[in-house]
Design a protein around this motif. Structure first.
Motif, PDB file in Angstrom:
ATOM      1  N   UNK A  62       0.824  -1.204   0.000  1.00 22.78           N
ATOM      2  CA  UNK A  62       0.000   0.000   0.000  1.00 22.78           C
ATOM      3  C   UNK A  62       0.863   1.262   0.000  1.00 22.78           C
ATOM      4  N   UNK A  63       2.041   1.183   0.575  1.00 18.05           N
ATOM      5  CA  UNK A  63       3.006   2.282   0.468  1.00 18.05           C
ATOM      6  C   UNK A  63       3.460   2.403  -0.984  1.00 18.05           C
ATOM      7  N   UNK A  64       3.678   1.265  -1.631  1.00 21.18           N
ATOM      8  CA  UNK A  64       4.085   1.260  -3.037  1.00 21.18           C
ATOM      9  C   UNK A  64       2.980   1.818  -3.932  1.00 21.18           C
ATOM     10  N   UNK A  65       1.730   1.512  -3.624  1.00 22.66           N
ATOM     11  CA  UNK A  65       0.609   2.065  -4.393  1.00 22.66           C
ATOM     12  C   UNK A  65       0.570   3.577  -4.268  1.00 22.66           C
ATOM     13  N   UNK A  66       0.755   4.069  -3.048  1.00 22.19           N
ATOM     14  CA  UNK A  66       0.752   5.514  -2.829  1.00 22.19           C
ATOM     15  C   UNK A  66       1.907   6.171  -3.574  1.00 22.19           C
ATOM     16  N   UNK A  67       3.075   5.551  -3.528  1.00 23.66           N
ATOM     17  CA  UNK A  67       4.250   6.089  -4.234  1.00 23.66           C
ATOM     18  C   UNK A  67       4.019   6.128  -5.747  1.00 23.66           C
ATOM     19  N   UNK A  68       3.182   5.215  -6.236  1.00 20.06           N
ATOM     20  CA  UNK A  68       2.874   5.159  -7.673  1.00 20.06           C
ATOM     21  C   UNK A  68       1.784   6.155  -8.069  1.00 20.06           C
ATOM     22  N   UNK A  69       1.281   6.934  -7.099  1.00 23.23           N
ATOM     23  CA  UNK A  69       0.326   7.985  -7.418  1.00 23.23           C
ATOM     24  C   UNK A  69      -1.108   7.745  -7.000  1.00 23.23           C
ATOM     25  N   UNK A 121      -2.874   7.596   9.555  1.00 21.79           N
ATOM     26  CA  UNK A 121      -3.371   6.274   9.966  1.00 21.79           C
ATOM     27  C   UNK A 121      -2.269   5.341  10.461  1.00 21.79           C
ATOM     28  N   UNK A 122      -1.157   5.237   9.754  1.00 21.27           N
ATOM     29  CA  UNK A 122      -0.103   4.299  10.165  1.00 21.27           C
ATOM     30  C   UNK A 122       0.511   4.735  11.494  1.00 21.27           C
ATOM     31  N   UNK A 123       0.692   6.035  11.670  1.00 23.97           N
ATOM     32  CA  UNK A 123       1.198   6.538  12.955  1.00 23.97           C
ATOM     33  C   UNK A 123       0.234   6.175  14.080  1.00 23.97           C
ATOM     34  N   UNK A 124      -1.070   6.269  13.804  1.00 22.93           N
ATOM     35  CA  UNK A 124      -2.059   5.890  14.818  1.00 22.93           C
ATOM     36  C   UNK A 124      -2.040   4.392  15.091  1.00 22.93           C
ATOM     37  N   UNK A 133      -6.813   8.425   1.937  1.00 18.36           N
ATOM     38  CA  UNK A 133      -7.249   9.304   3.026  1.00 18.36           C
ATOM     39  C   UNK A 133      -6.436   8.996   4.286  1.00 18.36           C
ATOM     40  N   UNK A 134      -6.763   9.677   5.356  1.00 19.29           N
ATOM     41  CA  UNK A 134      -6.168   9.449   6.682  1.00 19.29           C
ATOM     42  C   UNK A 134      -4.639   9.337   6.651  1.00 19.29           C
ATOM     43  N   UNK A 135      -3.951  10.440   6.310  1.00 22.58           N
ATOM     44  CA  UNK A 135      -2.481  10.361   6.241  1.00 22.58           C
ATOM     45  C   UNK A 135      -1.811   9.982   7.559  1.00 22.58           C
ATOM     46  N   UNK A 183      -9.579   6.478  12.558  1.00 20.65           N
ATOM     47  CA  UNK A 183      -8.382   7.188  12.095  1.00 20.65           C
ATOM     48  C   UNK A 183      -7.138   6.311  12.080  1.00 20.65           C
ATOM     49  N   UNK A 184      -7.331   4.989  12.219  1.00 24.71           N
ATOM     50  CA  UNK A 184      -6.206   4.050  12.136  1.00 24.71           C
ATOM     51  C   UNK A 184      -6.451   3.036  11.018  1.00 24.71           C
ATOM     52  N   UNK A 185      -7.161   3.468   9.995  1.00 34.42           N
ATOM     53  CA  UNK A 185      -7.307   2.684   8.771  1.00 34.42           C
ATOM     54  C   UNK A 185      -7.487   3.662   7.615  1.00 34.42           C
ATOM     55  N   UNK A 186      -7.254   3.190   6.409  1.00 35.82           N
ATOM     56  CA  UNK A 186      -7.416   4.067   5.251  1.00 35.82           C
ATOM     57  C   UNK A 186      -7.709   3.259   4.002  1.00 35.82           C
TER      58      UNK A 186
END
Length: 194
Positions: free
Chosen positions: A19-26, A34-37, A30-32, A143-146
């Motif tokens: 999912x990090x790779x998907x985000x990096x691909x554009x 979420x992972x920190x939470x 939502x919920x930026x 706020x701990x999922x996206x």
């Protein structure tokens, strides 16, 4: 939220690098925070000696980023399991199908399950619905999922925010109680002080 006691368990669903790779691909999500939470919840459960279950999705689809041999299968760093924490691998949307998650929860007398992970409207939703149907006190942490934007049936882009909100609306009350990271952490603090 009533303070969860020793029966509470945290279930982190598919918190994987795909999912990090998907985000990096554009792909937009939502919920930026979420992972920190998720990491905050994980730390709190660990600090109180409460049960943690890490769920991994091992896709059988040929081109999937979540295939076990690909980098996307790996856990996102700040939510990586520690020795002794359960890691269950699934091949479908629900963490209860093809795993012994239900049995482990029942054996540990974990009546309350706190759910968080990726993506809200797929594996998180399916696992949450089944948790509720199986009789667990399911608590989904908003706020701990996206999730990601998605092209709908009409061809129009549906925003991650709208998909996330509708998913939570569908689950709230019938399948789960919707919580926030802060309400869960406050309940854990209250439980520890009691």
């Amino acid at each position: 939220m009533a303070a969860p006691g020793k029966e509470a368990a945290l279930i982190l669903i598919d918190v994987q690098k795909a999912f990090v790779e998907m985000e990096a691909a554009g792909h937009r999500r939502n919920n930026p925070q979420a992972v920190a939470n998720m990491a905050r919840l994980l730390d709190a459960f660990r600090n109180q000696g409460l049960a943690v279950f890490h769920i991994r999705h091992a896709s059988t689809e040929p081109g999937s980023l979540l295939r076990p041999e690909r980098s996307g299968f790996e856990a996102i760093g700040e939510t990586r399991e520690r020795p002794g924490e359960a890691v269950l691998v699934k091949h479908v949307n629900s963490a209860f199908i093809g795993t012994d998650l239900e049995q482990q929860l029942r054996d540990g007398r974990h009546e309350t399950v706190i759910l968080a992970g990726i993506t809200t409207n797929h594996c998180v939703e399916t696992t949450t619905r089944m948790a509720g149907n199986l009789g667990f006190d399911a608590r989904l942490v908003d706020d701990a999922c996206y999730t990601f934007d998605r092209v709908g049936r009409s061809g129009e882009v549906e925003s991650a925010e709208a998909i996330h909100a509708m998913t939570l609306s569908n689950l709230d009350g019938e399948f789960a109680t919707i919580e926030t990271t802060e309400t869960v952490l406050a309940a854990l603090r209250h439980s520890a002080a009691a």
